[in-house]
Write an enzyme that holds these catalytic residues in place. Structure first.
Site, PDB file in Angstrom:
ATOM      1  N   LYS A 177       0.893  -1.180   0.000  1.00 64.28           N
ATOM      2  CA  LYS A 177       0.000   0.000   0.000  1.00 64.28           C
ATOM      3  C   LYS A 177       0.914   1.208   0.000  1.00 64.28           C
ATOM      4  CE  LYS A 177      -1.934   2.937   2.144  1.00 64.28           C
ATOM      5  NZ  LYS A 177      -1.646   4.368   1.859  1.00 64.28           N
ATOM      6  N   GLU A 252       8.037   0.148  12.170  1.00 64.46           N
ATOM      7  CA  GLU A 252       9.152   1.102  12.102  1.00 64.46           C
ATOM      8  C   GLU A 252       8.538   2.488  12.210  1.00 64.46           C
ATOM      9  OE1 GLU A 252      12.062   0.205  12.341  1.00 64.46           O
ATOM     10  OE2 GLU A 252      12.351  -1.718  11.341  1.00 64.46           O
ATOM     11  N   CYS A 286      13.309   9.303   9.607  1.00 67.71           N
ATOM     12  CA  CYS A 286      12.916   8.836  10.954  1.00 67.71           C
ATOM     13  C   CYS A 286      14.108   8.841  11.901  1.00 67.71           C
ATOM     14  CB  CYS A 286      12.295   7.453  10.868  1.00 67.71           C
ATOM     15  SG  CYS A 286      13.280   6.314   9.920  1.00 67.71           S
ATOM     16  N   GLU A 386       8.353  14.758  17.424  1.00 69.19           N
ATOM     17  CA  GLU A 386       9.041  14.570  16.149  1.00 69.19           C
ATOM     18  C   GLU A 386       8.547  15.632  15.174  1.00 69.19           C
ATOM     19  OE1 GLU A 386       8.076  11.088  13.752  1.00 69.19           O
ATOM     20  OE2 GLU A 386      10.215  10.847  13.354  1.00 69.19           O
TER      21      GLU A 386
END
Ligand code: NAD
Length: 483
Positions: A177, A252, A286, A386
């Site tokens: 996806k 993740e 990330c 973040e």
């Protein structure tokens, strides 16, 4: 430059098909302009993709041949990627925004996963277990079957390459996806699978909204394993959907990773770590070095260097930045950019010093000025959240234990780093930092060969390295009573 078609379709069971949910516009973040449209999958499309992948798995076609044959096909996918490097890099540069040289790095890096894992297909051996006279007992590793790969927009090709290569090497079939902001380059998986000779249905690629196609895939009863790369909130939703079917996940997720810079660190060398650590991919990484914890005696010097780097970056459309150098592209969208601007403004209200940047650039596209904040304290919003953009927070510390406490003081634990000439300090830090990977004296040291994944809310399971292969296989024990 590669030309975009007006419309791109999903790929299900070897056919290019429209989506039940209509179409989505694809925008170039470097210009703000629409570049094409892409089919949007609904739950019925996802079901067709899963059924195709299930049929291929149940046929045994991927596991019947000697594993070296499968490994060669995996490597052939990597070769297809290299053979079409420029074209996919150009598409990636346009739909994701990153400078052309960064797009080339990503596509080349994606190919490398297929080389690394393809080489290992024939090394996945079980073991024999002694049970005394009269028995033979051994283990084998078997693929789960249909694996779901839910992909983010920051490295749309590489994040998919990482898990697809590993899942195929271990004999699984695949439904990808793609991220709805960057769907076009995902067609690479359909073309690479065909070029390598995988049967129709082995790899299926659908673009769709997360809440619709993504949720349908994560919660599908015939999916046997899920790998998700993205935000913590979505990761939690995906894991809950998979858990309803007792399906394992690799998650993740995000990070707020810190470099600890001691008073003996080589700050000239550290300039390179700042450049890559927070400005590569416009900070949308990330594992970005979004916090620098510096000994108070070197803070002013470090801030001066960070500001110099931020100011020297040429920021603009990726297509105009073909060569490796001091340049940076846009953020993925105006929404993401404005969120980052808001977080920087909030940090200033909370007492941080804006050394440079912090504002949206007054040009088309979604650009943020490279940003350095100093006098950040560990509990400010900007030190805990973040940002996923080119924003570096500098925090000072007095002693090593305080640095460890700050480094470990967020909900994340993806990576960490320590910069020092003292081996004792370095090794103490490698033990103290609660993260899945620790860099000593070079941010982003490591590679495809080194296991990667999070502690805490940065996720679970590991990608990369040999260790990742075990996420895609289940152990079967065979116990034989000899007559
Ligand atoms: P996101 O969580 O919004 O989306 C990721 C993917 O999940 C997209 O394909 C989206 O369509 C899909 N999705 C959304 N809702 C869903 C649902 N309910 N069910 C199933 N799928 C759903 O994340 P993003 O904005 O695309 O990416 C940014 C985040 O990803 C950051 O937090 C970043 O740290 C993280 N990230 C982590 C890694 C890693 O390896 N640890 C790598 C890249 C990005």
């Amino acid at each position: 430059m590669a030309k975009f078609a007006d419309y791109y379709k999903n790929y299900i069971d070897g056919e290019w098909v429209d989506g039940g949910a209509g179409r989505i516009d694809v925008i170039n973040p470097g210009t703000g302009e629409k570049i094409t449209t892409h089919a949007l999958a609904d739950a019925a499309d996802v079901d067709r993709a899963v059924q195709a992948a299930k049929r291929v798995h149940m046929s045994g076609v991927l596991t019947a041949p000697r594993p070296v044959e499968r490994g060669r096909m995996v490597k052939a996918m990597g070769q297809y990627i290299l053979d079409n490097l420029e074209m996919y890099a150009e598409l990636l540069c346009a739909e994701q925004g990153k400078p052309m040289w960064e797009a080339l790095v990503e596509i080349r890096g994606s190919s490398r996963y297929f080389e690394y894992y393809g080489n290992q297909a024939e090394t996945l051996e079980g073991k024999s277990i002694p049970l005394g006279n009269g028995y033979i007992d051994y283990t084998v590793y078997e693929p789960y079957g249909v694996t779901a790969h839910i992909i983010p927009w920051n490295y749309p090709v590489e994040m998919a390459a990482r898990s697809i290569s590993c899942a195929l090497t271990s004999g699984n079939t695949i439904v990808v996806k793609s991220a709805e902001l960057t769907p076009v380059t995902s067609m690479i998986w359909a073309h690479a699978a065909e070029a390598a000779g995988f049967p129709a249905g082995t790899i299926n690629v659908v673009c769709g909204y997360g809440h619709e196609a993504g949720a349908a895939l994560a919660g599908h009863a015939d999916v046997r394993q899920v790998v998700f790369t993205g935000s913590v909130a979505t990761g939690s939703a995906v894991a809950q959907a998979a858990a309803k079917n007792i399906v394992p996940c690799v998650l993740e997720l995000g990070g707020k990773s810190a470099a600890i810079v001691h008073d003996d660190a080589d700050l000239d060398a550290f300039e390179r770590d700042i450049r890559w650590g927070i400005f590569f991919n416009a900070g949308q990484v990330c594992t970005a070095m979004s916090r620098v914890l510096v000994h108070e005696s070197r803070k002013d010097e470090l801030v001066e260097k960070a500001v110099k780097i931020a100011k020297s970056l040429s920021v603009g459309p990726g297509v105009d930045r073909p060569e490796f150098g001091m340049n940076m592209g846009p953020m993925i969208s105006v929404e993401q950019r404005d969120r980052a601007v808001g977080l920087v403004a909030k940090s200033v209200e909370e007492g941080a010093t804006l050394e440079t940047g912090g504002h949206a650039m007054n040009i088309p596209g979604s650009f943020l000025e490279p940003t350095i904040l100093s006098n950040v304290t560990p509990h400010m919003t900007v030190a805990q959240t973040e940002i996923f953009g080119p924003v570096l927070s500098v925090i000072s510390f007095k002693d090593e234990n305080e640095a460890f406490e700050i480094s470990n003081g967020t909900e994340f634990g993806l990576v960490g780093g320590v910069f020092t000439k003292d081996l004792g300090r370095a090794t103490r830090a490698t033990r103290a930092i609660k993260a899945g990977q620790v860099f000593v004296n070079e941010w982003y040291a490591g590679g495809v060969e080194t296991p990667f994944g999070g502690f805490g809310k940065s996720g679970y399971g590991r990608e990369k390295g040999r260790e990742a292969l075990w996420n895609y296989m289940q152990t079967k024990n065979v116990a034989i009573k000899m007559s």
